[in-house]
Design an enzyme around this catalytic site. Structure first.
Site, PDB file in Angstrom:
ATOM      1  NE  ARG A 278      25.453  35.020  21.047  1.00  0.00           N
ATOM      2  CZ  ARG A 278      24.933  34.143  20.184  1.00  0.00           C
ATOM      3  NH1 ARG A 278      24.079  33.235  20.591  1.00  0.00           N
ATOM      4  NH2 ARG A 278      25.260  34.203  18.925  1.00  0.00           N
TER       5      ARG A 278
ATOM      6  CE  LYS B 121      34.725  48.124  36.526  1.00  0.00           C
ATOM      7  NZ  LYS B 121      35.635  49.249  36.842  1.00  0.00           N
TER       8      LYS B 121
ATOM      9  CD  GLU C  22      43.196  47.345  44.206  1.00  0.00           C
ATOM     10  OE1 GLU C  22      42.354  48.218  44.474  1.00  0.00           O
ATOM     11  OE2 GLU C  22      43.680  47.200  43.058  1.00  0.00           O
TER      12      GLU C  22
ATOM     13  CE  LYS D  36      34.679  45.745  43.140  1.00  0.00           C
ATOM     14  NZ  LYS D  36      35.819  45.332  42.396  1.00  0.00           N
TER      15      LYS D  36
ATOM     16  CD  GLU E  74      33.956  52.384  36.174  1.00  0.00           C
ATOM     17  OE1 GLU E  74      34.209  51.248  36.639  1.00  0.00           O
ATOM     18  OE2 GLU E  74      34.796  53.097  35.623  1.00  0.00           O
TER      19      GLU E  74
ATOM     20  NE  ARG F 219      32.586  48.162  39.331  1.00  0.00           N
ATOM     21  CZ  ARG F 219      32.290  46.889  39.195  1.00  0.00           C
ATOM     22  NH1 ARG F 219      31.057  46.549  38.894  1.00  0.00           N
ATOM     23  NH2 ARG F 219      33.201  45.949  39.366  1.00  0.00           N
TER      24      ARG F 219
ATOM     25  CG  ASN G  34      38.780  52.276  38.315  1.00  0.00           C
ATOM     26  OD1 ASN G  34      39.293  51.185  38.536  1.00  0.00           O
ATOM     27  ND2 ASN G  34      37.736  52.430  37.531  1.00  0.00           N
TER      28      ASN G  34
ATOM     29  CG  HIS H 101      43.037  51.297  39.910  1.00  0.00           C
ATOM     30  ND1 HIS H 101      43.051  51.626  41.247  1.00  0.00           N
ATOM     31  CD2 HIS H 101      42.999  49.930  39.868  1.00  0.00           C
ATOM     32  CE1 HIS H 101      43.006  50.514  41.962  1.00  0.00           C
ATOM     33  NE2 HIS H 101      42.982  49.477  41.157  1.00  0.00           N
TER      34      HIS H 101
ATOM     35  CG  HIS I  47      44.957  50.447  34.798  1.00  0.00           C
ATOM     36  ND1 HIS I  47      43.602  50.652  34.688  1.00  0.00           N
ATOM     37  CD2 HIS I  47      45.092  49.428  35.695  1.00  0.00           C
ATOM     38  CE1 HIS I  47      42.956  49.800  35.476  1.00  0.00           C
ATOM     39  NE2 HIS I  47      43.839  49.057  36.099  1.00  0.00           N
TER      40      HIS I  47
ATOM     41  CG  HIS J   8      46.588  45.669  39.629  1.00  0.00           C
ATOM     42  ND1 HIS J   8      46.495  46.703  38.727  1.00  0.00           N
ATOM     43  CD2 HIS J   8      45.508  45.783  40.452  1.00  0.00           C
ATOM     44  CE1 HIS J   8      45.411  47.417  38.982  1.00  0.00           C
ATOM     45  NE2 HIS J   8      44.793  46.881  40.025  1.00  0.00           N
TER      46      HIS J   8
HETATM   47  N1  GLY Z   1      38.358  47.334  40.501  1.00  0.00           N
HETATM   48  C1  GLY Z   1      37.440  48.355  40.224  1.00  0.00           C
HETATM   49  C2  GLY Z   1      36.033  47.897  40.031  1.00  0.00           C
HETATM   50  O1  GLY Z   1      35.750  46.737  40.245  1.00  0.00           O
HETATM   51  O2  GLY Z   1      35.208  48.669  39.646  1.00  0.00           O
END
Ligand code: GLY
Length: 364
Positions: free
Chosen positions: A121, A143, A185, A225, A235, A242, A246, A249, A253, A266
């Site tokens: 956990r 993330k 990025e 960031k 997010e 946040r 993206n 993205h 994706h 990616h």
């Molecule tokens: N790569 C997007 C984020 O970390 O929110």
């Protein structure tokens, strides 16, 4: 940038430093030895390419630590690999005081972070990103996760690392294709929050790790960031927040899921996604066609694709978009440009616009 710099990600008790420099083996060795002297057990997760390319790290500061090595590539970001790695941690008797050290690119960082989030956990983990993409994006912000056949990163957790070490020396052995993927990025950050960065890359594309701007630009992206993550860690903001990270993205994706993981790096899919997001911004009346052309030129100048390399089925791409994590109550949500350097979220985008864009991008 001086020899070693740090930037603190401020998240109360989950705060942590990002360290920047070139040749940070001593710092890693000191951290390993400090953890060991507290009786903590350490375990490393990496991939076979990184193990070969970053030999000095494994023969030096990380020598003797139990190491779980996965095959390089997106194919390792699965529940199956995750399960095997959990068993390894258990066999190595990693307990709640353990530390997982993720050494690699986005795949290793996401997988290793998810292991650290789920095993017992939650245990501590350190990120040592070895790709540009991981340094500027995936290693920072907590993330973590793995892919499902249905889509990217659909199983995961928010789990912040305890430290991130960005050693520019590790980028020297990065294949040109991987470096370019990381630049997607970087371009993203320029588009969403730093117009001056975008125009700098427009004036002179950054195509090599020898570029003297590299360290400063990595730090600048991490600072953006950190600011975004500090304001909206999970997010949950109803707009912006946040999710802005993206940009491009939702398209990217979908490309990765439909083309099959590994067909596009990616960052390559993000390159196409940035152009698509710019075009969507134009169709929504936010930016002029000339700005879309500028985005396309900058992406292309970094040797990234600006359209699909081979046709993919439009229906499948749109279906994949609907499984994106930003979808709520079945409604597509996109990040678009208000202008170059500022992004916003847009709900209720007409799916017909996405279909039009996919066709323009070479979908069948
Ligand atoms: N790569 C997007 C984020 O970390 O929110």
């Amino acid at each position: 940038m001086s020899a070693v710099e740090t930037l603190q990600v401020q998240l109360a008790e989950r705060s942590y430093p990002i360290t920047f420099g070139s040749g940070l083996g001593t710092q890693v060795a000191e951290a390993v030895s400090a953890a060991r002297s507290q009786g903590r057990r350490l375990v490393v997760v990496t991939d076979d390419n990184v193990r070969a390319a970053a030999g000095a790290l494994f023969a030096g500061p990380l020598a003797g630590l139990p190491t779980y090595t996965v095959p390089a590539g997106e194919g390792s970001k699965t529940l199956g690999v995750f399960a095997g790695a959990c068993e390894f941690l258990a066999r190595e008797r990693i307990d709640r005081g353990g530390v997982l050290v993720a050494v690699g690119g986005g795949v290793v960082g996401d997988l290793g972070g998810f292991l650290a989030a789920a095993y017992l956990r939650g245990i501590d983990f350190w990120q040592i990103p070895t790709t540009l993409l991981a340094m500027v994006d995936s290693a920072v912000g907590g993330k973590t996760g793995v892919n499902l056949e249905a889509g990217k990163n659909l199983v995961g957790a928010f789990h912040q690392p305890r430290s991130v070490t960005c050693d520019m020396a590790l980028l020297r052995t990065l294949p040109a294709r991987e470096f370019a993927a990381g630049m997607a990025e970087v371009i993203k950050y320029g588009l969403l929050a730093d117009a001056a960065l975008f125009t700098d890359l427009e004036r002179a594309p950054m195509t090599s790790p020898d570029d003297p701007r590299l360290a400063g630009i990595v730090r600048r992206c991490c600072a953006i960031k950190a600011t975004v993550v500090q304001a909206d860690e999970r997010e949950t903001a109803s707009s912006g927040g946040r999710a802005l990270l993206n940009l491009g993205h939702t398209f990217a994706h979908a490309i990765e899921a439909v083309a099959g993981y590994g067909q596009y790096l990616h960052g390559e899919a993000v390159g196409v996604g940035l152009v698509a997001a710019a075009r969507l911004s134009e169709l929504l009346g936010l930016v002029p066609a000339a700005d879309v052309a500028r985005v396309r030129r900058v992406v292309e100048a970094h040797t990234l694709p600006v359209r699909l390399r081979a046709p993919l089925a439009t229906d499948a791409l749109v279906e994949a978009m609907k499984r994106d994590k930003k979808v709520k109550h079945g409604r597509l949500r996109f990040v678009v440009l208000e202008r170059l350097g500022t992004a916003v979220t847009r709900d209720e985008v007409d799916p017909a616009l996405a279909v039009q864009i996919w066709k323009e991008m070479g979908a069948s």
